[in-house]
Design an enzyme around this catalytic site. Structure first.
Site, PDB file in Angstrom:
ATOM      1  N   GLY A  34     -17.959  21.957   3.008  1.00  0.00           N
ATOM      2  CA  GLY A  34     -18.677  21.394   1.865  1.00  0.00           C
ATOM      3  C   GLY A  34     -19.685  22.411   1.356  1.00  0.00           C
ATOM      4  CG  LEU A  35     -20.644  22.383  -2.821  1.00  0.00           C
ATOM      5  CD1 LEU A  35     -21.178  21.570  -4.006  1.00  0.00           C
ATOM      6  CD2 LEU A  35     -20.245  23.782  -3.261  1.00  0.00           C
ATOM      7  CB  SER A  36     -25.171  25.750   0.414  1.00  0.00           C
ATOM      8  OG  SER A  36     -26.458  25.926   0.964  1.00  0.00           O
ATOM      9  N   GLY A  37     -26.065  22.645   1.542  1.00  0.00           N
ATOM     10  CA  GLY A  37     -26.941  21.509   1.291  1.00  0.00           C
ATOM     11  C   GLY A  37     -26.233  20.172   1.246  1.00  0.00           C
ATOM     12  CB  SER A  38     -22.673  19.199   1.359  1.00  0.00           C
ATOM     13  OG  SER A  38     -22.236  19.910   2.502  1.00  0.00           O
ATOM     14  N   GLY A  39     -24.942  18.576   3.721  1.00  0.00           N
ATOM     15  CA  GLY A  39     -25.240  17.769   4.903  1.00  0.00           C
ATOM     16  C   GLY A  39     -24.347  18.080   6.090  1.00  0.00           C
ATOM     17  CE  LYS A  40     -21.305  23.362   5.203  1.00  0.00           C
ATOM     18  NZ  LYS A  40     -22.251  23.290   4.064  1.00  0.00           N
ATOM     19  CB  SER A 108     -14.599  27.142   5.281  1.00  0.00           C
ATOM     20  OG  SER A 108     -14.984  25.816   5.554  1.00  0.00           O
TER      21      SER A 108
END
Length: 202
Positions: A34-40, A108
């Site tokens: 997921g995007l940066s800041g998405s909560g991964k 990724s």
């Protein structure tokens, strides 16, 4: 020495099933994208805690412990990004083969790069989790100020701004942290993941 006295080392090594029986769990790769800041990373850490509290041995791999270690010689060119994921996948494969639940939290950004990771680890052991939090929410969170720098052109090839993010084609699970609380998300993860890693009642 005669050839008949030479035996393959694998005949003497413990097998994956031996290690999984010891741990009473199945090795599995949980790949958060997921995007940066998405909560991964937040989800990965919360899931690790939940698994730990239920007696599951796991290991998180993320940018902090990978980029500062085995991948500290890599930059952020396209070739280096691919090599970064390739090495992560190879290390993850070793963990999974030990019966350890391995959790990766990396942007990724392309289907090709995620497919490469799945092929290395093995599709039966690979679970892709798409953290689909919208770009505008990720930008609002922007704790490190990365999106602001990217908007100003100070960071080149930043995923979501100047470099594309390809939505996973067939993720095993999709979670949007802008509409689902951390508790709700972890509950969904637990319900989905546990049947894959345990063969006994927790």
């Amino acid at each position: 020495m005669e050839e008949r006295h030479i035996y393959p080392i694998f005949d003497r090594m413990l097998q994956r099933s031996d290690r999984e029986n010891l741990l009473k769990q199945k090795g599995l790769m949980l790949w958060f994208t997921g995007l940066s800041g998405s909560g991964k990373s937040t989800l990965a850490i919360a899931l690790e805690r939940e698994l730990y509290q239920n007696g599951i041995l796991c290991r998180i791999l993320d940018g902090d412990n990978i980029r500062s270690g085995i991948n500290n010689n890599l930059g952020f060119s396209e070739a280096d990004r691919i090599e970064n994921i390739r090495r992560i996948a190879e290390v993850s494969k070793l963990f999974v083969d030990c019966g350890i639940v391995t959790i990766a939290a990396f942007i990724s950004p392309t289907n090709e790069i995620r497919q490469m990771a799945a092929d290395i680890i093995g599709k039966d052991d690979f679970m892709e989790i798409y953290v689909s939090t919208p770009l505008e929410v990720c930008e609002q969170r922007d704790v490190k100020g990365l999106y602001k720098k990217a908007r100003k052109g100070e960071i080149k090839d930043f995923t979501g701004i100047s470099s594309p993010f390809e939505i996973p084609e067939q993720p095993d699970l999709t979670i949007d942290t802008s509409t689902q609380s951390l508790e709700e998300s972890v509950a969904i993860l637990k319900k989905t993941v546990f049947p894959r890693i345990v063969s006994f009642n927790i």
